[in-house]
Design a protein around this motif. Structure first.
Motif, short mmCIF file in Angstrom:
data_model
loop_
_atom_site.label_atom_id
_atom_site.label_comp_id
_atom_site.label_asym_id
_atom_site.label_seq_id
_atom_site.Cartn_x
_atom_site.Cartn_y
_atom_site.Cartn_z
N GLY A 61 102.26 -69.05 6.52
CA GLY A 61 101.99 -69.10 5.08
C GLY A 61 103.16 -69.75 4.36
O GLY A 61 104.27 -69.22 4.38
N GLY B 118 103.53 -70.42 1.02
CA GLY B 118 103.63 -70.21 -0.42
C GLY B 118 105.07 -69.79 -0.72
O GLY B 118 105.94 -69.83 0.17
N ILE B 119 105.32 -69.36 -1.96
CA ILE B 119 106.70 -69.00 -2.33
C ILE B 119 107.21 -67.83 -1.49
O ILE B 119 108.39 -67.80 -1.12
CB ILE B 119 106.82 -68.72 -3.86
N SER B 120 106.32 -66.89 -1.09
CA SER B 120 106.78 -65.74 -0.29
C SER B 120 107.31 -66.22 1.06
O SER B 120 108.39 -65.80 1.51
CB SER B 120 105.63 -64.75 -0.04
N GLU C 45 101.90 -73.76 7.46
CA GLU C 45 101.09 -73.73 6.24
C GLU C 45 99.73 -74.37 6.53
O GLU C 45 99.68 -75.49 7.03
CB GLU C 45 101.83 -74.46 5.10
N ALA C 46 98.68 -73.63 6.21
CA ALA C 46 97.33 -74.13 6.50
C ALA C 46 97.00 -75.38 5.68
O ALA C 46 96.34 -76.30 6.18
CB ALA C 46 96.30 -73.03 6.19
N GLY D 292 101.71 -73.20 -1.56
CA GLY D 292 100.62 -72.24 -1.81
C GLY D 292 100.05 -72.44 -3.20
O GLY D 292 99.77 -73.57 -3.62
N LYS D 293 99.92 -71.35 -3.94
CA LYS D 293 99.29 -71.42 -5.27
C LYS D 293 100.12 -72.27 -6.23
O LYS D 293 99.59 -72.87 -7.16
CB LYS D 293 99.16 -70.01 -5.86
N ALA E 107 102.12 -70.05 -11.13
CA ALA E 107 103.28 -69.63 -11.93
C ALA E 107 103.78 -70.78 -12.79
O ALA E 107 103.96 -71.90 -12.32
CB ALA E 107 104.38 -69.14 -11.01
N ALA E 108 104.01 -70.45 -14.07
CA ALA E 108 104.52 -71.45 -15.00
C ALA E 108 105.99 -71.20 -15.33
O ALA E 108 106.66 -72.07 -15.87
CB ALA E 108 103.70 -71.43 -16.29
N MET E 109 106.47 -69.99 -15.00
CA MET E 109 107.85 -69.65 -15.36
C MET E 109 108.33 -68.45 -14.55
O MET E 109 107.51 -67.72 -13.96
CB MET E 109 107.96 -69.35 -16.85
N HIS F 226 98.78 -76.44 9.62
CA HIS F 226 98.83 -75.50 10.74
C HIS F 226 98.14 -74.20 10.32
O HIS F 226 98.69 -73.43 9.52
CB HIS F 226 100.27 -75.18 11.13
N ALA G 179 97.18 -70.69 11.35
CA ALA G 179 97.44 -69.68 12.39
C ALA G 179 96.13 -69.02 12.78
O ALA G 179 95.33 -68.65 11.91
CB ALA G 179 98.43 -68.65 11.87
N ASN H 288 102.31 -61.52 -1.98
CA ASN H 288 102.32 -60.92 -3.32
C ASN H 288 101.46 -59.66 -3.46
O ASN H 288 101.39 -59.11 -4.55
CB ASN H 288 101.95 -61.96 -4.38
N VAL I 12 103.67 -59.39 -7.93
CA VAL I 12 103.09 -60.73 -7.81
C VAL I 12 103.99 -61.82 -8.39
O VAL I 12 103.80 -63.00 -8.09
CB VAL I 12 101.69 -60.83 -8.48
N VAL J 116 107.01 -64.43 -9.32
CA VAL J 116 107.91 -65.22 -8.48
C VAL J 116 109.23 -64.46 -8.28
O VAL J 116 109.79 -64.44 -7.19
CB VAL J 116 108.14 -66.61 -9.11
C1 LIG Z 1 96.96 -68.53 -12.58
C2 LIG Z 1 98.25 -67.87 -12.14
C3 LIG Z 1 99.34 -67.87 -13.01
C4 LIG Z 1 100.53 -67.26 -12.61
N1 LIG Z 1 101.61 -67.30 -13.45
C5 LIG Z 1 102.80 -66.77 -13.05
C6 LIG Z 1 103.98 -66.92 -13.85
O1 LIG Z 1 103.98 -67.57 -14.91
N2 LIG Z 1 105.14 -66.37 -13.39
C7 LIG Z 1 105.20 -65.71 -12.20
O2 LIG Z 1 106.29 -65.22 -11.84
N3 LIG Z 1 104.12 -65.58 -11.39
C8 LIG Z 1 102.93 -66.12 -11.78
N4 LIG Z 1 101.84 -66.05 -10.95
C9 LIG Z 1 101.97 -65.37 -9.64
C10 LIG Z 1 102.55 -66.25 -8.53
O3 LIG Z 1 102.29 -67.61 -8.76
C11 LIG Z 1 101.92 -65.86 -7.19
O4 LIG Z 1 101.94 -64.45 -7.02
C12 LIG Z 1 102.69 -66.48 -6.01
O5 LIG Z 1 102.76 -67.88 -6.17
C13 LIG Z 1 101.99 -66.12 -4.68
O6 LIG Z 1 102.79 -66.60 -3.64
P1 LIG Z 1 102.50 -66.18 -2.12
O7 LIG Z 1 103.40 -67.01 -1.29
O8 LIG Z 1 102.59 -64.70 -1.97
O9 LIG Z 1 100.96 -66.57 -1.87
P2 LIG Z 1 100.26 -68.00 -1.83
O10 LIG Z 1 100.84 -68.90 -2.83
O11 LIG Z 1 98.81 -67.72 -1.89
O12 LIG Z 1 100.64 -68.59 -0.39
C14 LIG Z 1 100.03 -68.16 0.80
C15 LIG Z 1 99.89 -69.35 1.70
O13 LIG Z 1 99.37 -68.93 2.97
C16 LIG Z 1 98.59 -69.99 3.46
N5 LIG Z 1 97.71 -69.48 4.53
C17 LIG Z 1 96.64 -68.67 4.44
N6 LIG Z 1 96.11 -68.44 5.65
C18 LIG Z 1 96.88 -69.11 6.55
C19 LIG Z 1 96.85 -69.25 7.96
N7 LIG Z 1 95.93 -68.65 8.71
N8 LIG Z 1 97.79 -70.04 8.56
C20 LIG Z 1 98.74 -70.67 7.82
N9 LIG Z 1 98.81 -70.56 6.48
C21 LIG Z 1 97.90 -69.79 5.85
C22 LIG Z 1 97.83 -70.48 2.23
O14 LIG Z 1 97.35 -71.80 2.44
C23 LIG Z 1 98.91 -70.41 1.17
O15 LIG Z 1 99.60 -71.63 1.01
C24 LIG Z 1 100.63 -66.65 -11.32
C25 LIG Z 1 99.53 -66.68 -10.46
C26 LIG Z 1 98.35 -67.29 -10.85
C27 LIG Z 1 97.21 -67.34 -9.88
#
Ligand SMILES: Cc1cc2nc3c(=O)[nH]c(=O)nc-3n(C[C@H](O)[C@H](O)[C@H](O)COP(=O)(O)OP(=O)(O)OC[C@H]3O[C@@H](n4cnc5c(N)ncnc54)[C@H](O)[C@@H]3O)c2cc1C
Length: 484
Positions: free
Chosen positions: A10, A12-14, A33-34, A40-41, A56-58, A235, A237, A428, A433, A435
C-alpha cells in the motif's frame, strides 16, 4: 528470491511514511502499490491554472514527528501556510444562511449563533461530572459535556464534513480521543484546554495548518523518491505466507508474478484489501477488519471568476449541519485558504457531498453532482456565473467510519496481531484518518519494527553517520587551525 528487511503493501501516505522512517534508519524497504502512482487517495492536480486536491488538502499539525519528517524530507521550502483570513473564520449554515462560527471561546460565547440557553449550558461545562463510560457516541459525549446546541451547530457538521461519519454512531473515544482525555485527566474540557494552553506556551510547541506550494501531492511524491525506498507501482499484493524467519509475499505485476521475502510486513491498505491478505493467516483478525464500514465521498471543484461571487469569501469555507437539509457536507474556499490555488481574479471552491449522511450521492452522475453543488453555492454565497473550471473526484471508500464500539474493535485487532509476529497493520482505520495522525502512527510502527530485533544494517548506518560526523568535526577543527 529478492529479500528486504521490510515489505510495505500500500503506497498511500500511511505506507510511504512508514517506509520513510524505516529507510532513514538504514533498513531496506520495498513498497508495493496497486495503482499506477504512489500516494493513494492523496493527489494534487493542476487544471486550467487551478490546483485541486483529491483527498487531504492540508495538514493541521501540533506533533513534533510531523515537523521532523517535513524538515528531514527536505520539504520545508515547499511548505505554504494557511492564509490569515482562513485562519480566523469559518462559516456554518444556519437557518438557510451562512453565519460566522467563532473559533475561540470568548467570541463563541458572544456570538448570536448560540441561544442564551446554549451559552449558559456551554459555561456550565466545568461543573459536569464524568459519565465513567468509554463507549459513548460523539453525540452522547458532546451533548452531556457541552449541550445539544454545540453538538448540532459545531460537532455534528464537523464529524460529517471532515470525517464523513455520523455523530450518532461514531465512537467518541475513537473520534475525539483528545477531548475525552481532557475530561479524564482534568474533569473538564475547558479546564484541560486552559492547562494545556499554558503548558504548550512553556514548551513552545507550535500548532500550524499547512500545505505545499504544489499541493499535498508534493508530500507523497517526495517520500516515494527517498533513497533506500524501492517503490514498485502496479504491484497488487495477492498472498502473504509465513516463513521460518519472516514472510513471503506475492504480487501480480504488469510483468507477471513477483515474490519477495521480508522479515516484517506492513499492510497499509484500506481494511477491505487487508481482509483478503490476512484471512488465510487469521480468520478472527479478518472478521474484525471486515466489520469496519467506509463512506463514499464525491468532490466537486469549481473555478469561478472572483467577482461572480457576492460573498467576501473571508474564511476557510462552510460546514452544513444535518438539520439544514443541504446535500453538501461542506465547501472549502481553497483560494482563500492557500495562495496560488486559482489564477489571479479567480476563486477555487471545493464542495464535498456524500459521507455517512448521504451515501446514495455516490450513485449520482457528474451532471447531478455539479447541479447540486452549484445550486447550493448560488443560494449561499451568491454565485452569479457558471464555473469556468470543473473537476469531479469520487471515492467509493473515502474514509473508514469510526462507528460503534470502535476502540474495542481496535484493541481486539491489536491483541490478534500479538500472535502474528512481524505483521503490522498501519492505515487510516487505526489511530486517526488525518495526515498528521498517519505520520505519527507510521513513526510508532517504524519504532516497533526497529526495536523488534538487532538490525545489522541499522547498526552499519549509525556507524557510518558517526564516522562522517567525526570527519566533519576533524575537518572543521583542521580549518580552524589553518585559519589561526
Ligand atoms: C475527500 C477527502 C478529504 C480529506 N481531507 C483531509 C485533509 O484536509 N487533511 C487531512 O489530514 N486528511 C484528510 N483526508 C484524510 C486523508 O487524506 C486519508 O486518511 C489518507 O490519505 C489515507 O491514507 P492511507 O495511506 O491510509 O490510505 P490510502 O490513501 O487509501 O492508501 C492505500 C493504498 O493501498 C493500495 N492498495 C490497496 N490494496 C492493495 C494491494 N492488494 N496491493 C498493493 N496496494 C494496495 C491502494 O491502491 C492505495 O494506494 C481526506 C480524505 C478524503 C477522502
Amino acid at each position: 528470491m529478492h529479500k528486504v528487511d521490510v515489505l510495505i503493501i500500500g503506497g498511500g501516505i500511511s505506507g510511504l511514511a512508514s517506509a520513510w522512517w524505516l529507510a532513514r534508519s538504514g533498513l531496506s524497504v520495498e513498497v508495493w502499490e496497486a495503482g499506477e502512482r504512489p500516494g493513494g487517495k492523496i493527489m494534487s492536480t493542476r487544471q486550467d491554472g487551478y490546483l485541486t486536491e483529491r483527498a487531504a488538502a492540508m495538514v493541521l499539525n501540533f506533533r513534533p514527528e510531523v515537523a521532523e519528517l517535513v524538515r528531514e524530507a527536505g520539504l520545508e521550502p515547499a511548505k505554504t501556510a494557511r492564509q490569515p483570513a482562513a485562519e480566523v473564520r469559518r462559516y456554518l449554515l444556519h437557518r438557510g444562511c451562512l453565519k460566522a462560527l467563532p473559533m475561540r471561546l470568548s467570541p463563541m460565547v458572544a456570538s448570536p449563533l448560540w441561544s442564551l440557553r446554549g451559552k449558559l449550558r456551554l459555561l456550565a461545562e466545568p461543573f459536569i461530572f464524568s459519565s465513567g463510560r468509554t463507549d459513548e457516541t460523539v453525540s452522547e459525549f458532546i451533548t452531556r459535556r457541552l449541550g445539544r446546541e454545540v453538538l448540532e451547530k459545531a460537532m455534528e457538521p464537523f464529524v460529517a464534513g471532515t470525517l464523513a461519519a455520523d455523530a450518532d454512531q461514531a465512537s467518541a473515544a475513537a473520534v475525539l480521543p483528545r477531548l475525552m482525555a481532557l475530561e479524564q485527566r482534568y474533569g473538564s474540557i475547558g479546564a484541560g484546554v486552559l492547562v494545556n494552553r499554558i503548558l504548550r506556551r512553556r514548551t513552545a510547541s507550535v500548532t500550524e495548518t499547512f500545505s505545499f506550494r504544489d499541493g499535498m501531492g508534493s508530500l507523497v511524491e517526495a517520500l516515494a523518491k527517498t533513497p533506500g525506498i524501492n517503490m514498485r507501482t502496479g504491484h497488487v499484493a495477492q498472498e502473504l505466507a509465513r516463513e521460518r524467519d519472516g514472510w513471503q509475499a506475492t504480487a501480480a505485476t504488469p510483468h507477471g508474478q513477483r515474490s519477495v521475502s521480508a522479515a516484517h510486513v506492513i499492510v497499509a491498505t484500506p481494511a477491505p484489501a487487508a481482509v483478503a491478505l490476512v484471512d488465510p493467516l487469521d480468520n478472527e483478525l479478518a472478521e474484525l477488519l471486515r466489520g469496519i464500514g467506509y463512506a463514499p465521498v464525491s468532490i466537486v471543484h469549481t473555478g469561478v471568476a472572483r467577482d461572480a461571487v457576492q460573498h467576501p469569501l473571508d474564511g476557510a469555507g462552510f460546514l452544513a449541519p444535518k438539520g439544514e437539509s443541504a446535500t453538501l457536507t461542506g465547501n472549502l474556499w481553497m483560494s482563500t485558504l492557500f495562495p496560488d490555488r486559482a489564477p489571479p481574479g479567480k476563486a477555487l471552491l471545493t464542495s464535498y457531498l456524500g459521507g455517512a449522511r448521504a451515501p446514495h450521492v455516490a450513485d449520482w452522475d457528474d451532471a447531478r453532482l455539479l447541479d447540486e453543488a452549484l445550486g447550493t453555492l448560488r443560494s449561499l454565497i451568491g454565485l452569479k456565473a457558471d464555473p469556468e473550471m470543473v473537476r469531479i473526484d469520487r471515492h467509493g471508500e473515502a474514509l473508514p467510519m469510526y462507528h460503534g464500539a470502535y476502540q474495542a474493535r481496535m484493541q481486539a485487532i491489536s491483541a490478534r496481531l500479538q500472535h502474528i509476529p512481524g505483521l503490522h497493520l498501519e492505515a487510516n482505520y487505526r489511530g486517526g484518518v488525518s495526515v498528521r495522525d498517519r505520520l505519527v502512527c507510521s513513526h510508532a510502527v517504524a519504532d516497533r519494527i526497529l526495536g523488534a530485533r538487532h538490525w545489522p544494517s541499522v547498526e552499519r548506518k549509525r556507524r557510518e553517520e558517526a564516522e562522517c560526523r567525526a570527519k566533519t568535526v576533524c575537518g572543521l577543527g583542521a580549518m580552524g587551525v589553518a585559519a589561526e
